[in-house]
Design an enzyme around this catalytic site. Structure first.
Site, PDB file in Angstrom:
ATOM      1  N   GLU A   5     -15.381   3.885   4.107  1.00 35.08           N
ATOM      2  CA  GLU A   5     -14.300   4.341   4.323  1.00 35.08           C
ATOM      3  C   GLU A   5     -14.127   5.154   2.744  1.00 35.08           C
ATOM      4  O   GLU A   5     -15.044   4.704   1.700  1.00 35.08           O
ATOM      5  CB  GLU A   5     -13.479   3.225   3.458  1.00 35.08           C
ATOM      6  CG  GLU A   5     -12.869   1.916   5.084  1.00 35.08           C
ATOM      7  CD  GLU A   5     -12.939   0.373   4.149  1.00 35.08           C
ATOM      8  OE1 GLU A   5     -12.341   0.943   3.384  1.00 35.08           O
ATOM      9  OE2 GLU A   5     -13.097  -0.562   5.574  1.00 35.08           O
TER      10      GLU A   5
ATOM     11  N   LYS B 277       0.096   4.221   4.963  1.00 36.21           N
ATOM     12  CA  LYS B 277       0.236   3.866   3.569  1.00 36.21           C
ATOM     13  C   LYS B 277       0.699   4.437   2.658  1.00 36.21           C
ATOM     14  O   LYS B 277       1.549   4.716   2.419  1.00 36.21           O
ATOM     15  CB  LYS B 277      -1.117   3.531   3.723  1.00 36.21           C
ATOM     16  CG  LYS B 277      -1.668   2.163   4.002  1.00 36.21           C
ATOM     17  CD  LYS B 277      -2.844   1.488   4.423  1.00 36.21           C
ATOM     18  CE  LYS B 277      -2.996  -0.029   4.964  1.00 36.21           C
ATOM     19  NZ  LYS B 277      -4.335   0.059   5.726  1.00 36.21           N
TER      20      LYS B 277
ATOM     21  N   HIS C 212      -7.361   4.446   2.486  1.00 38.96           N
ATOM     22  CA  HIS C 212      -6.368   4.091   0.864  1.00 38.96           C
ATOM     23  C   HIS C 212      -6.975   5.118  -0.355  1.00 38.96           C
ATOM     24  O   HIS C 212      -6.628   4.797  -1.252  1.00 38.96           O
ATOM     25  CB  HIS C 212      -7.203   3.348   0.255  1.00 38.96           C
ATOM     26  CG  HIS C 212      -6.677   1.719   0.905  1.00 38.96           C
ATOM     27  ND1 HIS C 212      -5.401   0.960   0.978  1.00 38.96           N
ATOM     28  CD2 HIS C 212      -7.354   1.176   2.312  1.00 38.96           C
ATOM     29  CE1 HIS C 212      -5.035   0.186   2.163  1.00 38.96           C
ATOM     30  NE2 HIS C 212      -6.200  -0.610   2.963  1.00 38.96           N
TER      31      HIS C 212
ATOM     32  N   HIS D 266     -13.051  -2.239   7.101  1.00 37.99           N
ATOM     33  CA  HIS D 266     -12.063  -2.605   7.815  1.00 37.99           C
ATOM     34  C   HIS D 266     -12.172  -3.278   9.159  1.00 37.99           C
ATOM     35  O   HIS D 266     -12.722  -2.650   9.349  1.00 37.99           O
ATOM     36  CB  HIS D 266     -11.346  -1.670   7.641  1.00 37.99           C
ATOM     37  CG  HIS D 266      -9.463  -2.158   7.923  1.00 37.99           C
ATOM     38  ND1 HIS D 266      -8.807  -1.834   8.990  1.00 37.99           N
ATOM     39  CD2 HIS D 266      -8.632  -3.288   6.891  1.00 37.99           C
ATOM     40  CE1 HIS D 266      -7.499  -2.675   8.806  1.00 37.99           C
ATOM     41  NE2 HIS D 266      -7.430  -3.296   7.644  1.00 37.99           N
TER      42      HIS D 266
ATOM     43  N   ASP E 213     -12.844   6.679   6.776  1.00 32.33           N
ATOM     44  CA  ASP E 213     -11.788   6.416   6.709  1.00 32.33           C
ATOM     45  C   ASP E 213     -11.168   6.591   5.555  1.00 32.33           C
ATOM     46  O   ASP E 213     -11.433   5.575   4.784  1.00 32.33           O
ATOM     47  CB  ASP E 213     -12.093   4.513   7.571  1.00 32.33           C
ATOM     48  CG  ASP E 213     -10.576   4.303   7.632  1.00 32.33           C
ATOM     49  OD1 ASP E 213      -9.225   4.782   7.132  1.00 32.33           O
ATOM     50  OD2 ASP E 213     -10.210   2.720   8.156  1.00 32.33           O
TER      51      ASP E 213
ATOM     52  N   SER F  96     -10.307  -0.878   1.205  1.00 31.36           N
ATOM     53  CA  SER F  96      -9.408  -1.539   0.993  1.00 31.36           C
ATOM     54  C   SER F  96      -9.424  -3.342   0.171  1.00 31.36           C
ATOM     55  O   SER F  96      -8.263  -3.056  -0.797  1.00 31.36           O
ATOM     56  CB  SER F  96      -8.979  -1.775   2.312  1.00 31.36           C
ATOM     57  OG  SER F  96      -9.350  -3.046   2.982  1.00 31.36           O
TER      58      SER F  96
ATOM     59  N   ASN G 134       0.899  -1.469  -0.147  1.00 26.82           N
ATOM     60  CA  ASN G 134      -0.095  -0.251  -0.203  1.00 26.82           C
ATOM     61  C   ASN G 134       1.186   1.333  -0.159  1.00 26.82           C
ATOM     62  O   ASN G 134       0.346   1.751  -0.149  1.00 26.82           O
ATOM     63  CB  ASN G 134      -0.892  -0.183   1.263  1.00 26.82           C
ATOM     64  CG  ASN G 134      -1.946  -1.259   1.155  1.00 26.82           C
ATOM     65  OD1 ASN G 134      -2.475  -1.246   0.580  1.00 26.82           O
ATOM     66  ND2 ASN G 134      -1.798  -2.362   2.487  1.00 26.82           N
TER      67      ASN G 134
HETATM   68  C1  LIG Z   1      -4.851  -0.468   6.978  1.00 31.21           C
HETATM   69  C2  LIG Z   1      -5.805  -0.360   7.040  1.00 31.21           C
HETATM   70  C3  LIG Z   1      -6.048   0.366   8.156  1.00 31.21           C
HETATM   71  C4  LIG Z   1      -5.085   0.260   9.860  1.00 31.21           C
HETATM   72  O1  LIG Z   1      -4.377   1.176   9.607  1.00 31.21           O
HETATM   73  P1  LIG Z   1      -2.743   0.928  10.345  1.00 31.21           P
HETATM   74  O2  LIG Z   1      -2.179   2.169   9.809  1.00 31.21           O
HETATM   75  O3  LIG Z   1      -1.906  -0.177   8.868  1.00 31.21           O
HETATM   76  O4  LIG Z   1      -2.908  -0.362  11.281  1.00 31.21           O
HETATM   77  C5  LIG Z   1      -7.098   1.285   8.729  1.00 31.21           C
HETATM   78  N1  LIG Z   1      -8.575   1.132   7.713  1.00 31.21           N
HETATM   79  C6  LIG Z   1      -8.607   0.700   6.996  1.00 31.21           C
HETATM   80  C7  LIG Z   1      -9.294   1.336   5.851  1.00 31.21           C
HETATM   81  C8  LIG Z   1      -7.470   0.153   6.479  1.00 31.21           C
HETATM   82  O5  LIG Z   1      -6.647  -0.208   4.669  1.00 31.21           O
END
Ligand SMILES: *Cc1c(COP(=O)(O)O)cnc(C)c1O
Length: 398
Positions: free
Chosen positions: A177, A240, A209, A131, A206, A181, A45
């Site tokens: 989101e 990411k 991505h 997620h 969130d 993801s 990512n």
């Molecule tokens: C990866 C991810 C997280 C967690 O983030 P990290 O910093 O890796 O703990 C939270 N939400 C989504 C949608 C993700 O893909």
């Protein structure tokens, strides 16, 4: 008694759901080395190729030289070091919010924040494909949970209607989101904002991505759609597109003040290493420069190359830059077939992970291809060729 969890582990193997770690002896990048073999990496990512970029390496090194390695304690206990303060100011400015708060991971941000937003008397409404961190945070909150089918606005509306009728005085929080993801699809943000206003709900988005990928300077989907003021809780990760590690929440000053008093994963956890905050600041600064914007444009060229190279296949592709992302799932279905597909690609020199339950639903196993700005066009074309070769040989698999 036999070995601990022997039967359970056997059951996982029998269902092709057993997972194991693969050791990588190199930094993250478009190529990695696994058990001595060089593979082109379509699993990461690290969308802008920042994780091993000299800009970030130098920032982190300078951060260590000035602040050492460990943070010593929770920020509320041993004092908050300047890099964290600077990073939060930079995040708030970048996202266009009043304030920001950093966590040691995106996961920690979710499980700390959601229980601070909602309690037993409240209602949390989640997209089905949210997620695990969001689901875990919602469960931990003790709130009544309602789940709507992926991006299904009608079902979301009926949950909100129910919540307002049955629980007129409770807080209602919608969680979704901006880019999913494992699907690479975007949420219908404008419509979500319309619903959240109509039903007086809070919206947590969130952007894990989307950060670094969409919107001017990679500010994410809320910024792209000019809806920053309408998203109450803007969550994201530094891990990411920004190439570092850690999570954040951006929002109003009162929200951030509340979280720093109530989010248990913030209060009861040692602050992230200050050098990582220095590196994250450097990543944010880079994104805001002309060079950063060029890097993001290069990512979109690579996404376009993959889209064109795979065209005609069964890939789920969005119709273009307006709706796309750097994530391209190839749905295989059967878990074992997905593993075989992934293994076949690995033999040809490509690292493309098979994603299985519980990351996705059973029988929805898939290859998850991610492209980055650091890939060469030819690497992407060669991957697409290997995929179509494999499909021709095993037509049932994809
Ligand atoms: C990866 C991810 C997280 C967690 O983030 P990290 O910093 O890796 O703990 C939270 N939400 C989504 C949608 C993700 O893909």
């Amino acid at each position: 008694m036999g070995e601990l969890f022997h039967e359970q582990l056997q059951a996982l193997r029998a269902q092709s759901l057993h997972r194991k770690l693969r050791e990588i002896g190199t930094p993250q990048g478009p190529e990695v080395q696994i058990v001595g073999r060089q593979l082109v990496n379509f699993s990461s990512n690290d969308y802008l190729g920042l994780a091993n970029d000299p800009i970030l390496r130098e920032a982190a090194t300078a951060g260590i030289a000035e602040f050492g390695v460990g943070a010593g304690a929770s920020r509320l206990i041993s004092g908050t070091q300047s890099p964290h303060v600077r990073l939060e100011a930079a995040l708030a400015k970048w996202k266009g919010t009043q304030a920001a708060l950093c966590f040691s991971s995106g996961y920690a941000a979710a499980v700390g924040t959601i229980p601070a937003l909602a309690g037993k008397a409240d209602v949390v409404v989640l997209d089905k494909l949210c997620h695990a961190s969001l689901i875990d945070g919602a469960k931990l909150s003790g709130a009544t949970l309602r789940v709507f089918p992926h991006n299904h606005l009608g079902k979301l509306e009926s949950h909100l209607d129910w919540a307002r009728r049955e629980r007129p005085d409770s807080r209602v929080v919608i969680i979704t989101e901006s880019i999913f993801s494992m699907e690479g699809e975007r949420a219908p943000l404008r419509e979500l904002v319309g619903l959240k206003k109509r039903f007086r709900a809070l919206l947590l988005l969130d952007e894990a991505h989307a950060i670094g990928v969409v919107g001017l300077h990679g500010r994410g989907l809320a910024a792209l759609e000019n809806l920053t003021r309408d998203v109450d809780v803007q969550m994201g990760t530094l891990s990411k597109g920004l190439g570092v590690s850690g999570g954040y929440i951006c929002g109003s000053r009162s929200l951030i003040d509340w979280l720093l008093n109530r989010a248990r994963s913030f209060i009861f956890s040692t602050a992230p290493p200050p050098a990582l905050a220095v590196a994250a600041c450097a990543a944010l600064h880079f994104l805001s420069t002309e060079a950063g914007e060029q890097r993001r444009q290069k990512l979109w060229e690579r996404i376009e190359t993959l889209r064109r190279s795979l065209a005609g296949g069964s890939a789920h592709f969005g119709p273009g830059k307006e709706t796309g992302s750097a994530i391209h799932p190839l749905i295989v279905g059967n878990e074992e077939a997905a593993i075989d597909f992934s293994r076949a690609l690995q033999l040809e020199g490509f690292l493309v992970p098979a994603i299985r339950f519980p990351t996705v639903a059973k029988n929805e196993a898939r290859l998850r291809i991610t492209v980055t700005a650091a890939h060469e066009e030819t690497q992407i074309r060669q991957l697409a060729e290997a995929i179509s070769r494999h499909r021709a040989e095993s037509p049932t698999e994809a």
